[in-house]
Motif scaffolding. Structure first.
Motif, PDB file in Angstrom:
ATOM      1  N   THR A 141      55.736 -15.573  77.462  1.00  0.00           N
ATOM      2  CA  THR A 141      56.446 -14.959  78.589  1.00  0.00           C
ATOM      3  C   THR A 141      57.933 -15.289  78.558  1.00  0.00           C
ATOM      4  O   THR A 141      58.765 -14.461  78.918  1.00  0.00           O
ATOM      5  CB  THR A 141      55.827 -15.394  79.935  1.00  0.00           C
ATOM      6  OG1 THR A 141      55.723 -16.829  79.983  1.00  0.00           O
ATOM      7  CG2 THR A 141      54.444 -14.793  80.105  1.00  0.00           C
ATOM      8  N   TYR A 142      58.286 -16.482  78.121  1.00  0.00           N
ATOM      9  CA  TYR A 142      59.707 -16.821  77.988  1.00  0.00           C
ATOM     10  C   TYR A 142      60.371 -15.923  76.951  1.00  0.00           C
ATOM     11  O   TYR A 142      61.500 -15.456  77.136  1.00  0.00           O
ATOM     12  CB  TYR A 142      59.892 -18.289  77.613  1.00  0.00           C
ATOM     13  CG  TYR A 142      61.342 -18.687  77.462  1.00  0.00           C
ATOM     14  CD1 TYR A 142      62.142 -18.901  78.578  1.00  0.00           C
ATOM     15  CD2 TYR A 142      61.918 -18.811  76.196  1.00  0.00           C
ATOM     16  CE1 TYR A 142      63.485 -19.245  78.440  1.00  0.00           C
ATOM     17  CE2 TYR A 142      63.256 -19.150  76.052  1.00  0.00           C
ATOM     18  CZ  TYR A 142      64.031 -19.369  77.172  1.00  0.00           C
ATOM     19  OH  TYR A 142      65.364 -19.693  77.036  1.00  0.00           O
ATOM     20  N   GLN A 143      59.666 -15.657  75.865  1.00  0.00           N
ATOM     21  CA  GLN A 143      60.224 -14.784  74.830  1.00  0.00           C
ATOM     22  C   GLN A 143      60.455 -13.370  75.352  1.00  0.00           C
ATOM     23  O   GLN A 143      61.427 -12.713  74.977  1.00  0.00           O
ATOM     24  CB  GLN A 143      59.305 -14.750  73.608  1.00  0.00           C
ATOM     25  CG  GLN A 143      59.308 -16.052  72.826  1.00  0.00           C
ATOM     26  CD  GLN A 143      58.543 -15.946  71.511  1.00  0.00           C
ATOM     27  OE1 GLN A 143      58.212 -14.858  71.066  1.00  0.00           O
ATOM     28  NE2 GLN A 143      58.281 -17.084  70.889  1.00  0.00           N
ATOM     29  N   LEU A 144      59.559 -12.899  76.234  1.00  0.00           N
ATOM     30  CA  LEU A 144      59.711 -11.540  76.776  1.00  0.00           C
ATOM     31  C   LEU A 144      60.773 -11.464  77.863  1.00  0.00           C
ATOM     32  O   LEU A 144      61.587 -10.532  77.892  1.00  0.00           O
ATOM     33  CB  LEU A 144      58.383 -11.051  77.365  1.00  0.00           C
ATOM     34  CG  LEU A 144      57.294 -10.563  76.415  1.00  0.00           C
ATOM     35  CD1 LEU A 144      56.105 -10.061  77.224  1.00  0.00           C
ATOM     36  CD2 LEU A 144      57.795  -9.459  75.497  1.00  0.00           C
ATOM     37  N   ILE A 145      60.775 -12.430  78.775  1.00  0.00           N
ATOM     38  CA  ILE A 145      61.607 -12.342  79.976  1.00  0.00           C
ATOM     39  C   ILE A 145      62.932 -13.077  79.814  1.00  0.00           C
ATOM     40  O   ILE A 145      63.960 -12.642  80.338  1.00  0.00           O
ATOM     41  CB  ILE A 145      60.827 -12.893  81.199  1.00  0.00           C
ATOM     42  CG1 ILE A 145      59.524 -12.094  81.384  1.00  0.00           C
ATOM     43  CG2 ILE A 145      61.662 -12.805  82.473  1.00  0.00           C
ATOM     44  CD1 ILE A 145      58.565 -12.712  82.381  1.00  0.00           C
ATOM     45  N   GLY A 146      62.907 -14.204  79.108  1.00  0.00           N
ATOM     46  CA  GLY A 146      64.133 -14.966  78.885  1.00  0.00           C
ATOM     47  C   GLY A 146      64.600 -15.788  80.070  1.00  0.00           C
ATOM     48  O   GLY A 146      65.716 -16.303  80.068  1.00  0.00           O
ATOM     49  N   ASP A 147      63.745 -15.928  81.081  1.00  0.00           N
ATOM     50  CA  ASP A 147      64.081 -16.718  82.265  1.00  0.00           C
ATOM     51  C   ASP A 147      63.503 -18.117  82.086  1.00  0.00           C
ATOM     52  O   ASP A 147      62.325 -18.273  81.778  1.00  0.00           O
ATOM     53  CB  ASP A 147      63.487 -16.046  83.508  1.00  0.00           C
ATOM     54  CG  ASP A 147      63.907 -16.704  84.811  1.00  0.00           C
ATOM     55  OD1 ASP A 147      64.186 -17.923  84.816  1.00  0.00           O
ATOM     56  OD2 ASP A 147      63.942 -16.000  85.839  1.00  0.00           O
ATOM     57  N   GLU A 148      64.321 -19.145  82.287  1.00  0.00           N
ATOM     58  CA  GLU A 148      63.866 -20.522  82.136  1.00  0.00           C
ATOM     59  C   GLU A 148      62.638 -20.806  82.991  1.00  0.00           C
ATOM     60  O   GLU A 148      61.749 -21.563  82.593  1.00  0.00           O
ATOM     61  CB  GLU A 148      65.006 -21.474  82.527  1.00  0.00           C
ATOM     62  CG  GLU A 148      64.627 -22.943  82.612  1.00  0.00           C
ATOM     63  CD  GLU A 148      64.416 -23.601  81.248  1.00  0.00           C
ATOM     64  OE1 GLU A 148      63.830 -24.693  81.207  1.00  0.00           O
ATOM     65  OE2 GLU A 148      64.829 -23.007  80.221  1.00  0.00           O
ATOM     66  N   LEU A 149      62.571 -20.174  84.165  1.00  0.00           N
ATOM     67  CA  LEU A 149      61.440 -20.422  85.055  1.00  0.00           C
ATOM     68  C   LEU A 149      60.183 -19.682  84.629  1.00  0.00           C
ATOM     69  O   LEU A 149      59.123 -19.848  85.238  1.00  0.00           O
ATOM     70  CB  LEU A 149      61.814 -20.045  86.496  1.00  0.00           C
ATOM     71  CG  LEU A 149      62.955 -20.870  87.109  1.00  0.00           C
ATOM     72  CD1 LEU A 149      63.254 -20.413  88.523  1.00  0.00           C
ATOM     73  CD2 LEU A 149      62.628 -22.364  87.089  1.00  0.00           C
TER      74      LEU A 149
END
Length: 405
Positions: free
Chosen positions: A37-45
């Motif tokens: 999910t970090y790879q898709l969204i790029g949001d630290e949270l």
């Protein structure tokens, strides 16, 4: 990291566990590098490090908001981060603790509650789920595309199972959705095991492993299903059953966690520990058997999708591939094989947009070697990937059983 739980958080049944996990995290961020999910969204949270920080804030008494809930909901629970973490952070246990606290503090919108309750009312009940699947097949032309994608492309038929006849006996968790979506998977397993001199003892009283309830934050109901399964299996365990076989790695990962989840239940702690020890993914059973005597003949070119629950939760990455190669199958190379397909239990229904992106990325990787068939080891992954209508996706044991001579 340093943490100071609030007085309220200290009263939680798993407070000490949460504090221990939080303190084991050094906030290095290696986990984000492999978080889907970090790879898709790029949001630290929307990566493990950020979610750990959010849970820390919650347990230290800071405000809990719907935004906190959203970031935790977006987590796939794929445990890729645990495979990457150099500090051994037990992220999935912290996530379970955090989600329970957040859901108790933040009421969900009506639509979310209705979806989650509907899933819990249908999915864990094998008979009901199978019946609805059959009705869905009849009315398939009338269904919206999102529901069609959840139905098998062809109605599967289970081959006859051999009667128990061997001294070696195992139990098998039949599962809740697999009998409806892929009814031949467990039958194929019983037939292959029979050829190896192992009989499957049917235990009809055992039901859903409990993961659906547990991960939809009905944790006590999930644990109650675990207790019911332990009770159902126990007489056969006492009579010498050598393993409890799972053909769905998602179920297997949860059953192997019974010992941890019920460790503080005085009536079930020891039994749960024993059940977790006996729980084996199908590949663990087959990999130590003389597979050459099966007489498999095949020229099939396969791509194997290793489910997250197999490679990250059960630490069995590469095991199925090794068995398939021993049996003579040709396996293609799959780029980024560590990444999640987006199925993740009920995630494809609760987070459909993210789930579809992950599925399409995974299929592109799986199809890059031009396989004839994609095989996997978990019914959720199988249904999710096959729902795209591209290369057929099946359980690997069915290909093995078809190649027996």
């Amino acid at each position: 990291m340093q943490t100071h739980l609030s007085e309220q958080a200290k009263q939680l049944p798993r407070a000490e566990e949460a504090e221990r996990i939080l303190r084991s995290c050094v906030h290095c961020g290696f986990c984000n590098a492999t978080c889907p999910t970090y790879q898709l969204i790029g949001d630290e949270l929307d990566g493990p490090r950020g979610r750990i920080y959010l849970i820390k804030q919650v347990l230290e008494g800071n405000e809990v908001t719907a935004k906190t809930q959203l970031h935790l909901d977006r987590c796939l629970s794929c445990r890729n981060c645990e495979s990457t973490c150099p500090s051994g952070v037990q992220y999935h246990n912290l996530l379970d603790i955090g989600r329970a606290v957040v859901d108790a503090a933040v009421p969900r919108p009506l639509a979310q509650r209705a979806l989650r309750e509907s899933l819990r009312a249908v999915v864990p009940h094998a008979g009901l789920f199978k019946g609805l699947t059959q009705v869905g097949q009849v009315f398939r032309p009338l269904l919206p595309a999102s529901l069609k994608a959840k139905l098998p492309r062809t109605a599967g038929v289970a081959k006859p199972r051999p009667a128990p006849r061997h001294a070696r006996r195992v139990l098998m968790l039949e599962g809740c959705v697999q009998p409806g979506l892929a009814p031949n998977t467990n039958a194929a397993t019983a037939r292959v095991l029979d050829r190896l001199g192992i009989s499957v003892t049917p235990i009809h009283e055992a039901g859903c492993c409990g993961a659906v309830d547990y991960h939809l934050n009905a944790q006590e109901q999930g644990l109650q299903r675990a207790r019911q399964n332990i009770d159902a299996w126990w007489p056969a365990i006492e009579l010498g059953a050598e393993a409890i076989v799972q053909t769905a790695s998602g179920c297997g990962a949860f059953v192997k966690d019974y010992g941890h989840l019920l460790a503080h239940d005085p009536a079930y702690a020891e039994k749960a520990k024993r059940v977790s020890t006996l729980a084996k993914d199908l590949v663990e059973v087959l990999s130590v058997e003389p597979l050459e005597q099966l007489g498999v003949r095949t020229d099939k070119r396969l791509a194997f999708h290793c489910p997250c629950t197999l490679q990250h939760a059960q630490k069995l990455g590469g095991a199925v591939e090794s068995v398939l190669v021993r049996l003579g199958f040709a396996l293609t190379t799959v780029p980024d094989s560590h990444l999640c397909c987006g199925s993740a239990g009920t995630y494809s229904l609760t987070q459909p947009a993210l789930s579809r992106q992950l599925r399409d990325n995974k299929l592109n990787a799986l199809e890059s070697g031009k396989p004839q068939v994609i095989v996997t080891a978990n019914i959720g992954c199988q249904t999710h990937l096959d729902g795209a209508g591209r290369t057929p996706v099946r359980h690997w044991i069915e290909l093995v059983e078809e190649a027996l001579h």
